[in-house]
Design an enzyme around this catalytic site. Structure first.
Site, mmCIF file in Angstrom:
data_model
loop_
_atom_site.group_PDB
_atom_site.id
_atom_site.type_symbol
_atom_site.label_atom_id
_atom_site.label_comp_id
_atom_site.label_asym_id
_atom_site.label_seq_id
_atom_site.Cartn_x
_atom_site.Cartn_y
_atom_site.Cartn_z
ATOM 1 N N HIS A 166 -21.814 -14.555 106.477
ATOM 2 C CA HIS A 166 -22.998 -13.771 105.766
ATOM 3 C C HIS A 166 -22.510 -13.158 104.540
ATOM 4 O O HIS A 166 -23.404 -12.616 103.858
ATOM 5 C CB HIS A 166 -23.698 -13.027 106.784
ATOM 6 C CG HIS A 166 -24.582 -14.300 107.870
ATOM 7 N ND1 HIS A 166 -25.864 -14.189 107.712
ATOM 8 C CD2 HIS A 166 -24.156 -14.694 108.798
ATOM 9 C CE1 HIS A 166 -26.185 -15.326 108.422
ATOM 10 N NE2 HIS A 166 -25.184 -15.486 109.202
ATOM 11 N N ASP A 381 -22.762 -8.118 97.364
ATOM 12 C CA ASP A 381 -23.602 -8.580 98.204
ATOM 13 C C ASP A 381 -23.693 -9.860 98.713
ATOM 14 O O ASP A 381 -23.659 -10.635 97.719
ATOM 15 C CB ASP A 381 -25.229 -8.000 98.097
ATOM 16 C CG ASP A 381 -26.021 -7.423 99.393
ATOM 17 O OD1 ASP A 381 -25.520 -7.804 100.508
ATOM 18 O OD2 ASP A 381 -26.783 -6.734 99.177
HETATM 19 C C1 GDG Z 1 -25.892 -9.205 105.587
HETATM 20 C C2 GDG Z 1 -25.391 -9.207 104.241
HETATM 21 C C3 GDG Z 1 -27.002 -10.980 103.694
HETATM 22 C C4 GDG Z 1 -34.104 -3.129 105.982
HETATM 23 N N1 GDG Z 1 -34.528 -1.635 106.134
HETATM 24 C C5 GDG Z 1 -35.565 -1.905 107.252
HETATM 25 C C6 GDG Z 1 -35.538 -3.191 107.442
HETATM 26 N N2 GDG Z 1 -34.617 -3.977 106.767
HETATM 27 C C7 GDG Z 1 -34.184 -5.399 106.659
HETATM 28 C C8 GDG Z 1 -34.727 -5.940 105.593
HETATM 29 C C9 GDG Z 1 -33.902 -7.351 105.576
HETATM 30 C C10 GDG Z 1 -32.448 -6.823 106.201
HETATM 31 O O1 GDG Z 1 -32.953 -5.453 107.065
HETATM 32 C C11 GDG Z 1 -31.398 -6.425 105.273
HETATM 33 O O2 GDG Z 1 -30.894 -7.661 104.940
HETATM 34 P P1 GDG Z 1 -29.932 -7.767 103.481
HETATM 35 O O3 GDG Z 1 -29.727 -9.016 103.195
HETATM 36 O O4 GDG Z 1 -30.759 -7.021 102.486
HETATM 37 O O5 GDG Z 1 -28.390 -6.676 104.017
HETATM 38 P P2 GDG Z 1 -27.540 -6.786 105.139
HETATM 39 O O6 GDG Z 1 -27.979 -6.044 106.309
HETATM 40 O O7 GDG Z 1 -26.363 -6.090 104.457
HETATM 41 O O8 GDG Z 1 -26.887 -8.387 105.679
HETATM 42 C C12 GDG Z 1 -26.323 -9.750 103.274
HETATM 43 C C13 GDG Z 1 -27.467 -10.859 104.963
HETATM 44 O O9 GDG Z 1 -26.195 -10.506 105.964
HETATM 45 C C14 GDG Z 1 -27.899 -12.258 105.640
HETATM 46 O O10 GDG Z 1 -27.152 -13.216 105.489
HETATM 47 O O11 GDG Z 1 -28.182 -11.230 102.798
HETATM 48 O O12 GDG Z 1 -25.775 -10.076 101.992
HETATM 49 O O13 GDG Z 1 -24.616 -8.069 103.951
HETATM 50 O O14 GDG Z 1 -34.524 -8.411 106.267
HETATM 51 O O15 GDG Z 1 -36.039 -6.458 105.659
HETATM 52 N N3 GDG Z 1 -36.338 -3.717 108.596
HETATM 53 C C15 GDG Z 1 -37.329 -2.930 109.200
HETATM 54 N N4 GDG Z 1 -37.180 -1.421 108.791
HETATM 55 C C16 GDG Z 1 -36.401 -1.030 107.998
HETATM 56 O O16 GDG Z 1 -36.348 0.261 107.468
HETATM 57 N N5 GDG Z 1 -37.995 -3.262 110.114
#
Ligand code: GDG
Length: 732
Positions: A166, A381
């Site tokens: 990921h 990212d």
């Molecule tokens: C890793 C990789 C890759 C965020 N704040 C809240 C909340 N979120 C949710 C978002 C989103 C998720 O968390 C974050 O996902 P990301 O993809 O932006 O980032 P990482 O956590 O670093 O994830 C990344 C991912 O894995 C998938 O393969 O895209 O590059 O680093 O879904 O909506 N959800 C809630 N409250 C919050 O305050 N409910």
């Protein structure tokens, strides 16, 4: 019934214990959604850690947790506090996470953490091996479990294993600094299919495999012993409908507004020129938060007309606060927000609204739907799902996404305003452009972005990955059709034992010994000599080593051994310690070809010429694999025009190109042995192209075995020299 086992560091469950009361709720993250149907199917199973350490559970509670987990079709891997400290916070988050995100200055290489990483990956393997059966499929997720595929494959070669990373896979120049690079690559290569978010990560991985493990890569397929490992990119999507429909619902006049929404509305209602710029991230140094704040400050300074009009709404979700760099980042962020707000605020305006917490899903939708611009600017990212979620909530197709080029998502979101997150100039101009973008342009960009996200959802992503994993099975069937299995070995041994006159023909390099960087290092070791002596000692066995090696080397290595030797691809034979020429070959051509090879050596570091009595070999095992690939094509072109006039042939061996007389080959030499006696058992083992001539010349009854996976006319395939030795040991 075959099942699919999903493995990730954490189970898709939230478990809480309060006043001895246990509560288990399913998590709603992207991965859990994508896997939902796979997990629900048949006897699908999810293996992972519950999030609670052994120390925090007494035996009764642990049994209850296990039961609840089982009811949710999951199986728990138990971790203790030391595991969490050294494996999770240690190796996963202080070594792999920073290294793979190019934060080399944050990367720690600690033996203790590496030991814990191996130990915990083994715990996961044990949990999977406990329930797995032949024919099952395993899908392993992410950087915490890089060693797991090989640990499973080793014990259960018949199961199909997929792995998805990921986070980014870094370029070779970064990855080569990693002390355990070989082990980690080998761990990943236990998979049948390796998935990455983008083609760049796939390319970086293949480059490391080629350069570090020196494996052959053909397009996106890696030859790994007797297997093919497929590598591909699968950009992860989101649950589009969930975000879109929640936004529709949110925008409905009848829906009651949350307190957050009411607060957001007070700003929006101040006038048409009041805008929200939204940023949402885990508080992680890869997300580029301090830089973004400084860039925003630069924007407010260079475009003062936006002061008192725009607001940056920044949601930073607490993350990994046990790791020092994250605590430092928190302090830095707090200070920057304080400083900027202090410097720019007026009685009625604060430039940054900062939330350091996790918000409920409904509030996330409030933020997405109320923001005119989303400013998603990680410095690295893997993908970034927030960018995709913002787009999915824009039901009126207005709004602008500013996205960092360093996020995997940027590869498929060209209609966003893509910026380099290290350039304040890029930030400022993109913000100005976004805030003044005509509605039609916003909508035409948003439409295209939404179309793709709607089609390639997280369910589709999982489906595509599993389809591709399933396809590796069909590919495998072609390869395994010739695989030498235990019952084949038993048959060969019994035939061997019954035979009255046996002929054994063994190639040397790549068959009895593995390849070495310097061919002179491939001397026979004591264990090999012991097996060969024992075969030689059987009166009714005629043992022959048949090789492209020159007779000088073989004479030196086997001076005191009575084995029959055939060298120089069949020019010379040593029988009863006497060397005889099997062929008359010319060598005048060497003087013309050698200078050509020398010019290739000069221009290709790591390559060298081996001058044999009857042939010239250009070795490129230690050269840069990509440069070597170009050079071999060039050399082939140059040589092709010369060889036909001189009755020469070009042999493409394992990381070597050899030029020799056309009338010499191992097939002719082997023929001469086949007719020598009335053999009722013939065994021939070889690993490369030159050995195919022997296989072809062999009588139909001969047992022919090819070492490695590539195409062959031999009857069987075997993995590597160790397995050849094990087979020969059964014959003595
Ligand atoms: C890793 C990789 C890759 C965020 N704040 C809240 C909340 N979120 C949710 C978002 C989103 C998720 O968390 C974050 O996902 P990301 O993809 O932006 O980032 P990482 O956590 O670093 O994830 C990344 C991912 O894995 C998938 O393969 O895209 O590059 O680093 O879904 O909506 N959800 C809630 N409250 C919050 O305050 N409910």
């Amino acid at each position: 019934m075959n099942k699919t086992i999903i493995v990730s560091n954490r189970l898709p469950l939230q478990i809480s214990i309060q006043d001895n009361q246990l509560e288990v709720t399913p998590s709603v993250g992207g991965l859990a959604t994508g896997m939902k149907s796979v997990h629900a199917e048949g006897n699908g199973l999810w293996v992972g850690w519950s999030g609670i350490t052994d120390e925090d559970l007494n035996e009764t509670m642990a049994a209850q947790v296990d039961l609840k987990i089982k009811q949710a079709k999951c199986s728990a891997v138990r971790l203790n506090e030391a595991d969490v400290a050294d494996f999770y916070l240690g190796f996963s988050n202080r070594t792999l996470w920073p290294l793979f995100h190019y934060f080399t200055e944050y990367t720690e290489f600690k033996d203790k953490h590496w030991e814990a990483y191996k130990r915990v990956n083994q715990k996961f393997a044990d949990a999977v091996l406990d329930t797995i059966e032949d024919g099952d499929t395993v899908w392993v997720h992410d950087y915490q479990l890089l060693l797991l595929p090989a640990l499973i494959k080793e014990k259960k070669p018949e199961v199909t294993i997929g792995f998805f990373l990921h986070i980014p896979f870094p370029s070779y120049e970064i990855f080569r600094t990693f002390p355990w690079r070989e082990e980690v690559l080998a761990g990943m290569l236990g998979s049948d299919l390796l998935g990455f978010h983008t083609y760049d990560y796939e390319r970086h991985f293949l480059s490391s495999v080629k350069r570090i493990l020196r494996l052959d890569v053909n397009f996106n397929e890696i030859s790994y012993y007797d297997r093919i490992v497929k590598v591909d990119s699968f950009p992860m999507g989101i649950d589009y409908d969930k975000f879109y429909n929640s936004a529709l619902d949110h925008n409905n006049a009848d829906t009651e507004k949350s307190d957050l929404q009411k607060r957001l509305d007070t700003h929006i209602e101040e006038g048409d020129d009041k805008k929200f710029i939204l940023t949402i991230d885990r508080l992680d140094y890869t997300k580029g938060i301090p830089n973004r704040l400084r860039a925003y400050e630069h924007f407010l300074t260079t475009y003062p007309e936006y002061q008192e009009k725009v607001r940056l709404v920044m949601l930073a979700v607490p993350s990994r606060s046990e790791v020092p760099q994250y605590r430092k980042l928190k302090r830095e962020t707090d200070e920057l927000v304080g400083r900027i707000n202090g410097a720019f605020s007026t009685v009625s305006w604060t430039p940054i609204w900062y939330f350091y917490r996790s918000l409920p899903f409904e509030n996330l939708i409030d933020l997405y739907t109320s923001s005119d611009v989303a400013l998603i600017t990680p410095v690295r990212d893997g993908m970034n799902l927030v960018a995709k979620e913002y787009v999915a909530t824009r039901t009126r197709q207005d709004g602008v996404l500013i996205l960092s080029e360093m996020a995997g998502a940027s590869k498929e979101m060209n209609e966003a305003l893509l910026i380099n997150p290290n350039s304040f100039e890029d930030f400022a101009t993109a913000l100005d452009r976004a805030l003044t973008m005509p509605l039609e342009e916003q909508q035409s960009r948003m439409k295209i972005l939404q179309k793709r996200l709607k089609r390639y959802t997280v369910e589709k992503w999982a489906e595509e990955f599993l389809k591709s994993l399933e396809a590796t099975n069909q590919m495998k069937e072609i390869f395994v059709s010739k695989k030498l299995r235990t019952n084949d070995i038993d048959g060969i041994v019994s035939q061997y034992k019954k035979a009255k006159k046996r002929l054994v023909l063994l190639d040397y390099d790549g068959t009895l010994v593995g390849f070495k960087n310097n061919p002179q290092d491939a001397k026979p070791d004591a264990a090999l000599l012991k097996i060969l002596d024992a075969l030689e000692g059987q009166e009714i066995t005629s043992l022959n080593l048949i090789s492209g090696r020159d007779r000088g080397t073989f004479e030196k290595w086997f001076a005191k051994k009575p084995y029959n030797l055939i060298t120089d691809h069949g020019v010379w034979e040593r029988e009863k310690q006497q060397w005889n020429a099997l062929e008359i070959v010319k060598t005048e051509w060497m003087a013309n070809i050698k200078p050509i090879l020398e010019s290739f050596v000069d221009r290709t570091p790591g390559t060298f010429i081996e001058t044999k009595e009857y042939s010239l070999a250009w070795h490129y095992r230690t050269a840069d694999p990509e440069l070597a690939q170009i050079r071999t094509i060039e050399l082939n072109t140059v040589l092709t025009s010369m060889v036909s006039n001189n009755n020469l042939s070009i042999l493409k061996g394992n990381k070597v190109i050899e030029i020799k007389s056309s009338n010499v080959n191992k097939g002719r030499a082997a023929n001469h042995l086949f007719v020598k006696n009335d053999f009722d058992f013939i065994l021939i083992i070889g690993d490369d192209w030159t050995d195919e001539d022997m296989f072809e010349a062999a009588p139909d009854t001969a047992i022919t075995i090819k070492v490695g996976h590539s195409k062959t006319i031999a009857k069987y395939k075997i993995k590597a020299p160790e397995q050849v030795r094990a087979l020969l040991a059964k014959l003595v």
